[in-house]
Write an enzyme that holds these catalytic residues in place. Structure first.
Site, PDB file in Angstrom:
ATOM      1  N   HIS A  55       0.841  -1.203   0.000  1.00 28.88           N
ATOM      2  CA  HIS A  55       0.000   0.000   0.000  1.00 28.88           C
ATOM      3  C   HIS A  55       0.872   1.246   0.000  1.00 28.88           C
ATOM      4  O   HIS A  55       1.222   1.787   1.042  1.00 28.88           O
ATOM      5  CB  HIS A  55      -0.902  -0.003   1.237  1.00 28.88           C
ATOM      6  CG  HIS A  55      -1.981   1.043   1.206  1.00 28.88           C
ATOM      7  ND1 HIS A  55      -3.205   0.844   1.793  1.00 28.88           N
ATOM      8  CD2 HIS A  55      -2.031   2.288   0.682  1.00 28.88           C
ATOM      9  CE1 HIS A  55      -3.962   1.922   1.639  1.00 28.88           C
ATOM     10  NE2 HIS A  55      -3.252   2.817   0.958  1.00 28.88           N
ATOM     11  N   LEU A  58       2.753   6.409  -5.085  1.00 31.61           N
ATOM     12  CA  LEU A  58       3.942   6.916  -5.769  1.00 31.61           C
ATOM     13  C   LEU A  58       3.667   8.194  -6.548  1.00 31.61           C
ATOM     14  O   LEU A  58       4.590   8.798  -7.098  1.00 31.61           O
ATOM     15  CB  LEU A  58       4.519   5.835  -6.688  1.00 31.61           C
ATOM     16  CG  LEU A  58       5.019   4.570  -5.962  1.00 31.61           C
ATOM     17  CD1 LEU A  58       5.563   3.563  -6.958  1.00 31.61           C
ATOM     18  CD2 LEU A  58       6.060   4.910  -4.897  1.00 31.61           C
ATOM     19  N   ARG A  59       2.389   8.610  -6.607  1.00 32.95           N
ATOM     20  CA  ARG A  59       1.975   9.906  -7.185  1.00 32.95           C
ATOM     21  C   ARG A  59       2.325  10.047  -8.664  1.00 32.95           C
ATOM     22  O   ARG A  59       2.358  11.177  -9.185  1.00 32.95           O
ATOM     23  CB  ARG A  59       2.620  11.063  -6.421  1.00 32.95           C
ATOM     24  CG  ARG A  59       2.399  11.049  -4.915  1.00 32.95           C
ATOM     25  CD  ARG A  59       0.949  11.090  -4.536  1.00 32.95           C
ATOM     26  NE  ARG A  59       0.756  11.399  -3.121  1.00 32.95           N
ATOM     27  CZ  ARG A  59      -0.336  11.092  -2.439  1.00 32.95           C
ATOM     28  NH1 ARG A  59      -1.333  10.436  -3.027  1.00 32.95           N
ATOM     29  NH2 ARG A  59      -0.450  11.426  -1.170  1.00 32.95           N
ATOM     30  N   ASP A 146      -8.768   2.723  -3.230  1.00 27.17           N
ATOM     31  CA  ASP A 146      -7.880   3.423  -2.309  1.00 27.17           C
ATOM     32  C   ASP A 146      -8.686   4.259  -1.330  1.00 27.17           C
ATOM     33  O   ASP A 146      -9.505   3.740  -0.599  1.00 27.17           O
ATOM     34  CB  ASP A 146      -6.862   4.258  -3.084  1.00 27.17           C
ATOM     35  CG  ASP A 146      -5.857   4.917  -2.157  1.00 27.17           C
ATOM     36  OD1 ASP A 146      -5.364   4.213  -1.267  1.00 27.17           O
ATOM     37  OD2 ASP A 146      -5.604   6.105  -2.309  1.00 27.17           O
ATOM     38  N   ASN A 272      -5.449   9.767   6.958  1.00 25.48           N
ATOM     39  CA  ASN A 272      -6.747   9.137   6.775  1.00 25.48           C
ATOM     40  C   ASN A 272      -6.559   7.638   6.582  1.00 25.48           C
ATOM     41  O   ASN A 272      -5.956   7.233   5.586  1.00 25.48           O
ATOM     42  CB  ASN A 272      -7.455   9.741   5.558  1.00 25.48           C
ATOM     43  CG  ASN A 272      -8.869   9.240   5.400  1.00 25.48           C
ATOM     44  OD1 ASN A 272      -9.464   8.744   6.345  1.00 25.48           O
ATOM     45  ND2 ASN A 272      -9.410   9.352   4.204  1.00 25.48           N
ATOM     46  N   ASP A 299       1.180   2.858   3.751  1.00 22.34           N
ATOM     47  CA  ASP A 299       0.299   3.910   3.233  1.00 22.34           C
ATOM     48  C   ASP A 299       1.117   5.175   2.961  1.00 22.34           C
ATOM     49  O   ASP A 299       0.670   6.294   3.220  1.00 22.34           O
ATOM     50  CB  ASP A 299      -0.847   4.197   4.204  1.00 22.34           C
ATOM     51  CG  ASP A 299      -1.974   5.021   3.577  1.00 22.34           C
ATOM     52  OD1 ASP A 299      -1.966   5.189   2.341  1.00 22.34           O
ATOM     53  OD2 ASP A 299      -2.845   5.511   4.320  1.00 22.34           O
ATOM     54  N   HIS A 303       3.271  14.520   0.324  1.00 22.75           N
ATOM     55  CA  HIS A 303       2.679  15.816  -0.005  1.00 22.75           C
ATOM     56  C   HIS A 303       3.773  16.875   0.075  1.00 22.75           C
ATOM     57  O   HIS A 303       4.780  16.704   0.776  1.00 22.75           O
ATOM     58  CB  HIS A 303       1.550  16.181   0.956  1.00 22.75           C
ATOM     59  CG  HIS A 303       0.346  15.296   0.852  1.00 22.75           C
ATOM     60  ND1 HIS A 303      -0.451  15.257  -0.265  1.00 22.75           N
ATOM     61  CD2 HIS A 303      -0.189  14.405   1.732  1.00 22.75           C
ATOM     62  CE1 HIS A 303      -1.437  14.381  -0.069  1.00 22.75           C
ATOM     63  NE2 HIS A 303      -1.295  13.849   1.117  1.00 22.75           N
TER      64      HIS A 303
END
Length: 420
Positions: A55, A58-59, A146, A272, A299, A303
């Site tokens: 999980h 990798l954006r 997701d 979250n 997870d 950011h």
């Protein structure tokens, strides 16, 4: 390559012994005959089968200012991970064979193996199912919305029926969307202290219960992502006892911290599901000990500093976790006497590989030469600015951990080496 006199931990053989490991090409072998190359002194070190994280975010594509496949896998290797599975919330969403081909092509230069987990519905919109069979043929190892719960029980039931036929696991993010909205923290003492609405624990449990019932009805395999509440742990425990095909994961932050971290770390501790109360943290640890929880997954959610600098109620949820996961697990669970090294290797390597039907998670001769080598007793301080990830968003900066990765070997190649 030869790794001399290392403590070998392998759940597939129930093995905890000191011996040599031999690598010939990209495979582990039983004897050193004909092996040339590097010799690593393994005295005082531990070898796990290469860690598998089922999980991660990798954006890539679409959010390359946060992370990309190459930087994300460098972070993975630095954390001891040889295999990661990436979630579909990219732009465009991972919901077509073409998008999975993009991931596979870019991963050719990666520092760890990358496997895609495409969306259950087109565009993660919760309306129309993707083409499961085509996605599996294109390399999908699981399916997930997701962070987007599937609100329609009818649609999720249909998805489970198709997934069962294809022997694909559905990874479920469990929250009642209306109940949690976009609230920043757990509903409890901290939300009351801050005077803001919170995400109630029961919002997770409601959805867990629904998904377990649907899994029982369809016979499908459901995997509950990032379990965070005591109620969810108990529901999963009961379902397993009843023979439901369910597995579950927990992230290190949820057994390491509570909602109190919001007061000291602010938006860096916003995630979250949110950090919960102490009763939930303890229940998660109990679930890890008794086997209710099957895997530890990061997870990993990068950011930018600008995004995380926003006020708590506006900042995005998530934290990076690949480079601290093993250290946190060793510190909080092994050195506290709660789990053995054999148990941790199962949670972080063997079990996730089994759930995703991947041929990793073992140190048997003939297996891929994926090995995580670490010193279980090294003390180190978390400095996020030194990490390999593009992002730095995490609440563990300045924390001292016990247990550090020394080498990460993937397919017989050293992808990470810590210089002592």
């Amino acid at each position: 390559m030869i790794i001399k006199q290392i403590r070998i931990i392998d759940p597939t053989q129930n093995l905890d012994t000191i011996a040599d490991l031999y690598i010939d090409g990209d495979k582990l072998v039983s004897t050193p005959t004909g092996i040339d190359g590097r010799c690593i002194d393994g005295r005082g070190l531990v070898a796990f089968p290469g860690l598998v994280d089922m999980h991660v975010h990798l954006r890539d594509p679409g959010f390359l200012y946060k992370e990309d496949i190459l930087t994300g896998t460098k972070a993975a290797a630095a954390g001891g991970f040889t295999t990661v599975a990436c979630m579909p919330n990219t732009k465009p969403c991972l919901d077509t064979p073409e998008q999975l081909a993009y991931v596979a092509e870019k991963a050719k230069g990666a520092s760890a193996r990358v496997f895609p987990i495409p969306a259950v519905t087109i565009g993660q919109a919760g309306q129309t199912l993707t083409d499961f069979a085509t996605l599996k043929a294109a390399g999908a190892v699981a399916l997930s919305e997701d962070g987007m719960p599937i609100d329609s029980a009818t649609l999720l039931r249909a998805a489970m029926q198709q997934a069962k036929e294809l022997d694909l696991v559905i990874i479920s993010h469990c929250e009642d969307r209306e109940m949690v909205q976009h609230f920043a923290v757990n509903e409890g003492a901290i939300s009351e202290h801050l005077g803001i609405p919170g995400r109630p624990a029961v919002a997770e449990a409601i959805q867990v219960g629904r998904d377990l019932l649907l899994a029982e009805d369809t016979g499908a395999h459901v995997h509950i992502a990032h379990v965070s509440t005591a109620q969810s742990v108990e529901l999963i425990r009961r379902a397993k006892a009843d023979g439901v095909r369910v597995t579950a994961e927990v992230a290190p932050q949820h057994f390491s911290l509570t909602e109190e971290a919001i007061l000291t770390s602010g938006s860096l501790a916003r995630m979250n599901p949110p950090l919960r109360a102490e009763v939930d943290r303890l229940a998660i640890i109990a679930g890890l000990i008794d086997g209710t929880i099957d895997t530890i997954a990061t997870d990993h959610a990068p950011h930018s500093p600008e995004e995380k600098a926003l006020p708590l109620t506006e900042a995005p949820s998530g934290m990076i976790g690949l480079e601290t996961a093993l250290g946190l697990t060793l510190t909080k669970l092994y050195h506290s006497g709660k789990l053995s090294l054999l148990g941790i290797a199962r949670l972080m390597s063997t079990a996730p590989a089994e759930i995703l039907h991947l041929p990793y998670g073992s140190l048997k001769a003939g297996s891929p030469a994926d090995i995580t080598i670490f010193d279980p007793d090294t003390l180190w301080t978390v400095y996020p600015e030194q990490f390999h990830s593009k992002s730095r968003n995490m609440p563990f900066g300045g924390m001292e951990l016990k247990g550090r990765v020394r080498y990460t070997i993937c397919g017989g190649t050293i992808q990470y080496e810590y210089q002592v």
